[in-house]
Design a protein around this motif. Structure first.
Motif, mmCIF file in Angstrom:
data_model
loop_
_atom_site.group_PDB
_atom_site.id
_atom_site.type_symbol
_atom_site.label_atom_id
_atom_site.label_comp_id
_atom_site.label_asym_id
_atom_site.label_seq_id
_atom_site.Cartn_x
_atom_site.Cartn_y
_atom_site.Cartn_z
ATOM 1 N N THR A 13 0.735 -1.285 0.051
ATOM 2 C CA THR A 13 -0.277 -0.104 0.242
ATOM 3 C C THR A 13 0.939 1.210 0.299
ATOM 4 N N PRO A 14 0.590 2.139 -0.937
ATOM 5 C CA PRO A 14 1.655 3.448 -0.965
ATOM 6 C C PRO A 14 1.203 4.404 0.661
ATOM 7 N N THR A 15 2.886 5.175 0.629
ATOM 8 C CA THR A 15 2.521 5.851 1.758
ATOM 9 C C THR A 15 3.417 7.083 1.622
ATOM 10 N N PRO A 16 3.463 7.372 1.699
ATOM 11 C CA PRO A 16 3.218 9.017 1.675
ATOM 12 C C PRO A 16 4.991 9.475 0.906
ATOM 13 N N GLU A 17 5.692 8.208 1.891
ATOM 14 C CA GLU A 17 7.561 8.124 1.493
ATOM 15 C C GLU A 17 7.737 7.273 0.351
ATOM 16 N N ILE A 18 6.482 6.384 0.550
ATOM 17 C CA ILE A 18 6.908 5.248 -1.189
ATOM 18 C C ILE A 18 7.261 6.512 -2.142
ATOM 19 N N GLY A 19 5.963 7.308 -2.274
ATOM 20 C CA GLY A 19 5.164 8.237 -2.548
ATOM 21 C C GLY A 19 6.998 9.118 -3.605
ATOM 22 N N ALA A 20 7.477 9.569 -2.329
ATOM 23 C CA ALA A 20 8.180 10.535 -2.183
ATOM 24 C C ALA A 20 9.742 9.666 -2.687
ATOM 25 N N ALA A 21 9.956 8.023 -2.223
ATOM 26 C CA ALA A 21 10.973 7.984 -3.128
ATOM 27 C C ALA A 21 11.099 7.578 -4.889
ATOM 28 N N TRP A 22 9.686 7.011 -4.784
ATOM 29 C CA TRP A 22 9.648 7.223 -5.967
ATOM 30 C C TRP A 22 9.807 8.619 -6.686
ATOM 31 N N PRO A 56 -2.348 -7.903 -7.525
ATOM 32 C CA PRO A 56 -0.922 -7.133 -7.105
ATOM 33 C C PRO A 56 -0.798 -7.657 -5.830
ATOM 34 N N GLY A 57 0.277 -8.164 -5.748
ATOM 35 C CA GLY A 57 1.352 -8.623 -4.516
ATOM 36 C C GLY A 57 2.696 -8.661 -4.553
ATOM 37 N N LEU A 58 3.436 -9.508 -3.638
ATOM 38 C CA LEU A 58 5.231 -8.893 -3.681
ATOM 39 C C LEU A 58 5.876 -9.891 -4.969
ATOM 40 N N GLU A 59 4.842 -10.549 -5.291
ATOM 41 C CA GLU A 59 5.579 -11.936 -6.450
ATOM 42 C C GLU A 59 5.257 -10.589 -7.956
ATOM 43 N N SER A 60 4.011 -9.618 -8.093
ATOM 44 C CA SER A 60 3.115 -9.594 -9.267
ATOM 45 C C SER A 60 4.428 -8.625 -9.356
ATOM 46 N N PHE A 61 4.037 -7.799 -11.253
ATOM 47 C CA PHE A 61 4.901 -7.101 -11.543
ATOM 48 C C PHE A 61 3.534 -5.693 -11.496
ATOM 49 N N THR A 62 4.092 -4.743 -11.201
ATOM 50 C CA THR A 62 3.217 -3.775 -10.767
ATOM 51 C C THR A 62 3.730 -2.541 -11.150
ATOM 52 N N GLY A 63 4.345 -2.323 -11.699
ATOM 53 C CA GLY A 63 5.317 -1.054 -13.183
ATOM 54 C C GLY A 63 5.996 -1.784 -13.979
ATOM 55 N N TYR A 64 5.929 -0.832 -14.764
ATOM 56 C CA TYR A 64 7.495 -0.488 -15.622
ATOM 57 C C TYR A 64 7.566 1.144 -16.086
ATOM 58 N N SER A 65 9.080 1.292 -16.285
ATOM 59 C CA SER A 65 9.848 2.643 -17.452
ATOM 60 C C SER A 65 10.803 2.039 -18.494
ATOM 61 N N ILE A 66 11.041 3.001 -19.599
ATOM 62 C CA ILE A 66 11.720 2.431 -20.644
ATOM 63 C C ILE A 66 13.104 3.331 -20.375
ATOM 64 N N LEU A 67 14.323 3.006 -20.228
ATOM 65 C CA LEU A 67 15.395 4.134 -19.921
ATOM 66 C C LEU A 67 16.476 3.580 -21.102
ATOM 67 N N THR A 68 17.374 4.539 -20.994
ATOM 68 C CA THR A 68 18.506 4.843 -21.588
ATOM 69 C C THR A 68 19.689 4.263 -20.894
ATOM 70 N N ALA A 69 20.410 3.416 -21.057
ATOM 71 C CA ALA A 69 22.173 3.309 -20.486
ATOM 72 C C ALA A 69 22.728 3.369 -21.781
ATOM 73 N N GLU A 70 24.523 2.898 -21.340
ATOM 74 C CA GLU A 70 25.419 2.686 -22.006
ATOM 75 C C GLU A 70 25.404 1.005 -22.055
ATOM 76 N N SER A 71 25.001 0.422 -20.634
ATOM 77 C CA SER A 71 24.970 -0.858 -21.059
ATOM 78 C C SER A 71 24.602 -1.418 -20.174
ATOM 79 N N MET A 72 24.256 -3.204 -20.128
ATOM 80 C CA MET A 72 23.160 -3.555 -18.912
ATOM 81 C C MET A 72 23.810 -3.544 -18.088
ATOM 82 N N ASP A 73 25.269 -3.537 -17.432
ATOM 83 C CA ASP A 73 25.679 -3.342 -16.482
ATOM 84 C C ASP A 73 25.432 -2.105 -15.965
ATOM 85 N N GLU A 74 25.752 -0.902 -16.666
ATOM 86 C CA GLU A 74 24.811 0.255 -16.334
ATOM 87 C C GLU A 74 23.313 0.509 -15.549
ATOM 88 N N ALA A 75 22.937 -0.340 -17.029
ATOM 89 C CA ALA A 75 21.231 -0.324 -16.263
ATOM 90 C C ALA A 75 21.256 -0.483 -14.849
#
Length: 96
Positions: A13-22, A56-75
């Protein structure tokens, strides 16, 4: 520069602290975002033989983002800084 899919796993369950961290994490990495994504709610896993509801639970996917990076290591290093609930699954997206 390559493109990476971040799949966020886990829900609490979202909290203000979780929202601020994201919000802080997105602010730190906004210049890398191709698509900042969206949270996910209820889903379904479809196979040839069945459809299973995914809540939604601890083992389910609950969101996504698509980002750029120089390599898998950087990602992976970027993913380590994410305020994850359970984990972040990182995939490099193939160039088509």
């Amino acid at each position: 520069m390559s493109t990476y899919l971040f799949l966020y796993k886990g829900y609490t369950t979202p909290t203000p602290e979780i929202g601020a961290a994201w919000s802080a994490w997105f602010a730190d990495h906004g210049h890398r975002m191709v698509d900042s994504g969206n949270p996910m709610s209820q889903g379904a896993e479809v196979t040839r033989d069945a459809v299973e509801t995914i809540a939604p639970g601890l083992e389910s996917f609950t969101g996504y983002s698509i980002l750029t990076a120089e390599s898998m290591d950087e990602a992976v290093e970027i993913a380590k800084t994410n305020p994850m609930i359970t984990s972040v699954v990182v995939y490099e997206l193939a160039k088509m």
